[in-house]
Design an enzyme around this catalytic site. Structure first.
Site, PDB file in Angstrom:
ATOM      1  CB  THR A   1       2.733   0.861   6.093  1.00 26.08           C
ATOM      2  OG1 THR A   1       1.382   0.573   6.468  1.00 26.08           O
ATOM      3  CG2 THR A   1       3.607   0.608   7.299  1.00 26.08           C
TER       4      THR A   1
ATOM      5  CG  ASP B   1       5.037  -7.767   8.150  1.00 23.59           C
ATOM      6  OD1 ASP B   1       5.843  -7.791   9.089  1.00 23.59           O
ATOM      7  OD2 ASP B   1       4.559  -8.797   7.630  1.00 23.59           O
TER       8      ASP B   1
ATOM      9  CG  ASP C   1      -1.801  -0.122   7.945  1.00 28.02           C
ATOM     10  OD1 ASP C   1      -2.653   0.750   7.716  1.00 28.02           O
ATOM     11  OD2 ASP C   1      -1.654  -1.135   7.227  1.00 28.02           O
TER      12      ASP C   1
ATOM     13  N   GLY D   1       0.829  -1.209   0.000  1.00 29.00           N
ATOM     14  CA  GLY D   1       0.000   0.000   0.000  1.00 29.00           C
ATOM     15  C   GLY D   1       0.858   1.251   0.000  1.00 29.00           C
TER      16      GLY D   1
ATOM     17  CG  ASP E   1       1.267  -2.648  10.240  1.00 32.73           C
ATOM     18  OD1 ASP E   1       2.210  -1.997   9.754  1.00 32.73           O
ATOM     19  OD2 ASP E   1       0.536  -3.390   9.552  1.00 32.73           O
TER      20      ASP E   1
HETATM   21  P1  ATP Z   1       0.785  -2.537   3.574  1.00 31.70           P
HETATM   22  O1  ATP Z   1       1.095  -2.667   5.026  1.00 31.70           O
HETATM   23  O2  ATP Z   1       0.577  -1.124   3.184  1.00 31.70           O
HETATM   24  O3  ATP Z   1      -0.310  -3.436   3.079  1.00 31.70           O
HETATM   25  P2  ATP Z   1       2.768  -4.444   2.725  1.00 31.70           P
HETATM   26  O4  ATP Z   1       4.162  -4.252   2.264  1.00 31.70           O
HETATM   27  O5  ATP Z   1       2.609  -5.189   4.021  1.00 31.70           O
HETATM   28  O6  ATP Z   1       2.095  -3.003   2.757  1.00 31.70           O
HETATM   29  P3  ATP Z   1       1.812  -6.730   1.215  1.00 31.70           P
HETATM   30  O7  ATP Z   1       0.757  -6.813   0.192  1.00 31.70           O
HETATM   31  O8  ATP Z   1       1.694  -7.575   2.421  1.00 31.70           O
HETATM   32  O9  ATP Z   1       1.923  -5.174   1.584  1.00 31.70           O
HETATM   33  O10 ATP Z   1       3.231  -7.085   0.524  1.00 31.70           O
HETATM   34  C1  ATP Z   1       3.638  -6.452  -0.677  1.00 31.70           C
HETATM   35  C2  ATP Z   1       4.313  -7.455  -1.559  1.00 31.70           C
HETATM   36  O11 ATP Z   1       5.492  -7.971  -0.927  1.00 31.70           O
HETATM   37  C3  ATP Z   1       3.496  -8.707  -1.889  1.00 31.70           C
HETATM   38  O12 ATP Z   1       2.565  -8.479  -2.924  1.00 31.70           O
HETATM   39  C4  ATP Z   1       4.576  -9.697  -2.295  1.00 31.70           C
HETATM   40  O13 ATP Z   1       5.015  -9.475  -3.612  1.00 31.70           O
HETATM   41  C5  ATP Z   1       5.719  -9.318  -1.329  1.00 31.70           C
HETATM   42  N1  ATP Z   1       5.695 -10.220  -0.155  1.00 31.70           N
HETATM   43  C6  ATP Z   1       4.824 -10.195   0.871  1.00 31.70           C
HETATM   44  N2  ATP Z   1       5.085 -11.169   1.768  1.00 31.70           N
HETATM   45  C7  ATP Z   1       6.156 -11.845   1.291  1.00 31.70           C
HETATM   46  C8  ATP Z   1       6.904 -12.973   1.761  1.00 31.70           C
HETATM   47  N3  ATP Z   1       6.634 -13.590   2.917  1.00 31.70           N
HETATM   48  N4  ATP Z   1       7.944 -13.381   0.991  1.00 31.70           N
HETATM   49  C9  ATP Z   1       8.241 -12.780  -0.157  1.00 31.70           C
HETATM   50  N5  ATP Z   1       7.575 -11.703  -0.646  1.00 31.70           N
HETATM   51  C10 ATP Z   1       6.545 -11.235   0.064  1.00 31.70           C
END
Ligand code: ATP
Length: 320
Positions: A125, A103, A127, A11, A129
């Site tokens: 982010t 994360d 959040d 995000g 979090d």
């Molecule tokens: P937000 O907190 O704003 O949602 P985020 O970084 O946590 O942001 P996610 O959708 O969880 O958003 O992760 C973004 C991208 O990171 C995923 O679409 C994927 O490509 C990659 N990703 C997430 N988790 C993993 C993992 N455990 N191993 C490898 N790549 C990952």
């Protein structure tokens, strides 16, 4: 280190652009080349990668969103997509990577770092979090956006003598609700970290009404396991107060970043450059008190969140 890559993933959050600017200009200042990867891990797989210059990041510090754009990529989590992403890093001779995201994005960074490419994670982010840092880039702007909305809703709800349930973002973290609720003078703040008690919410609303209160604001974090509409219906049924619902949703993710977020992003972005310049392994950059800190990337992501009940207690006390 001669060449760094940078991407934003997951995000978007206000301040990501200020972080990109700091990494780009910091890299060039330290005589390293900097390559922008578009649309997070999706763009890495597709090879949407280009060199950035000092002027590539002109006029972006004040803009929300991310000039590199962002994406969620399931392809990257499959062996074939991951291999292609690593091939692209090699093709473009990128020796270190800065990942700005939440994360999930940082866990993607951990996977890359296990192949020997150092990855620096910046917490982008709204959040708030991520347990390893007091604040994430975008959180402060988001809280201020919610505060502005609370002000508008207050005007109309006091005219009509209504209660309003305002749902805010934050996934499983209640910080946006807690900070905006305390600073916006909400009567009640509901967060996932504290068990929901409908009786006490209704009691407080009735006591407020009996004291002559014209309206009440209830801030509910999205992670609380009841929908805003269900909550409003129960309140109306039990108290007789007309109760409206406002779900703020994506407006919380946009907008010009606050000074606090721009400062955080600029300081963290430059630390990322220093870490790569000095040959460090993968690190997560955060803030503790007023100090910019960094931890081993994987260890940072495994830290347990600590819920600060004192802020919730203060919000309760001040909203009597
Ligand atoms: P937000 O907190 O704003 O949602 P985020 O970084 O946590 O942001 P996610 O959708 O969880 O958003 O992760 C973004 C991208 O990171 C995923 O679409 C994927 O490509 C990659 N990703 C997430 N988790 C993993 C993992 N455990 N191993 C490898 N790549 C990952």
């Amino acid at each position: 280190m001669k060449r760094i890559g940078i991407l934003t993933s997951g995000g978007d959050s206000p301040g990501m652009n200020a972080a990109i600017r700091a990494v780009v200009r910091g890299s060039i200042y330290n005589k390293m080349e900097i390559y922008g990867i578009e649309r997070g891990y999706e763009g890495l797989i597709a090879g949407d990668i280009k060199e950035l210059s000092v002027s590539s990041v002109s006029d972006i510090i004040q803009r929300g969103g991310t000039m590199l754009r962002t994406a969620r990529s399931t392809h990257f989590m499959e062996p074939e997509g991951f291999k292609r992403a690593m091939d692209m890093l090699e093709n473009f001779e990128i020796e270190g990577l800065v990942v700005i995201g939440g994360d999930g994005s940082m866990r993607g960074g951990v996977a890359i770092s296990k192949t020997g490419v150092p990855v620096i994670g910046l917490p982008g982010t709204i959040d708030n979090d991520l347990a390893y840092t007091d604040f994430t880039i975008g959180f402060d702007t988001s809280v201020n956006t919610v505060l502005s909305a609370i002000g508008n809703i207050r005007d109309t709800s006091s005219s009509h003598e209504r209660s309003t349930v305002i749902e805010v973002m934050g996934r499983n973290c209640g910080d946006i609700a807690l900070y905006s609720g305390l600073c916006g003078g909400a009567e009640t703040v509901l967060i996932p970290e504290v068990e929901l008690n409908i009786n006490s919410i209704c009691r407080k609303l009735i006591q407020g009404k009996n004291r002559g209160k014209l309206h009440s604001i209830i801030i509910k974090a999205e992670g609380v396991p009841v929908s805003a509409q269900e909550l409003a219906d129960v309140i109306t049924e039990r108290t007789g107060l007309e109760t409206k619902v406002v779900v703020l949703a994506y407006i919380q993710r946009g907008g010009t970043p606050t000074g606090r977020d721009r400062m955080l992003a600029s300081r963290m972005g430059y630390r990322a450059v220093e870490l790569l310049r000095d040959g460090n392994d993968s690190r997560a950059v955060g803030i503790k008190g007023s100090a910019i800190v960094d931890y081993d990337l994987e260890e940072a992501l495994n830290m347990e969140p600590v819920y600060d009940s004192a802020i919730n207690e203060l919000a309760e006390i001040l909203s009597i």
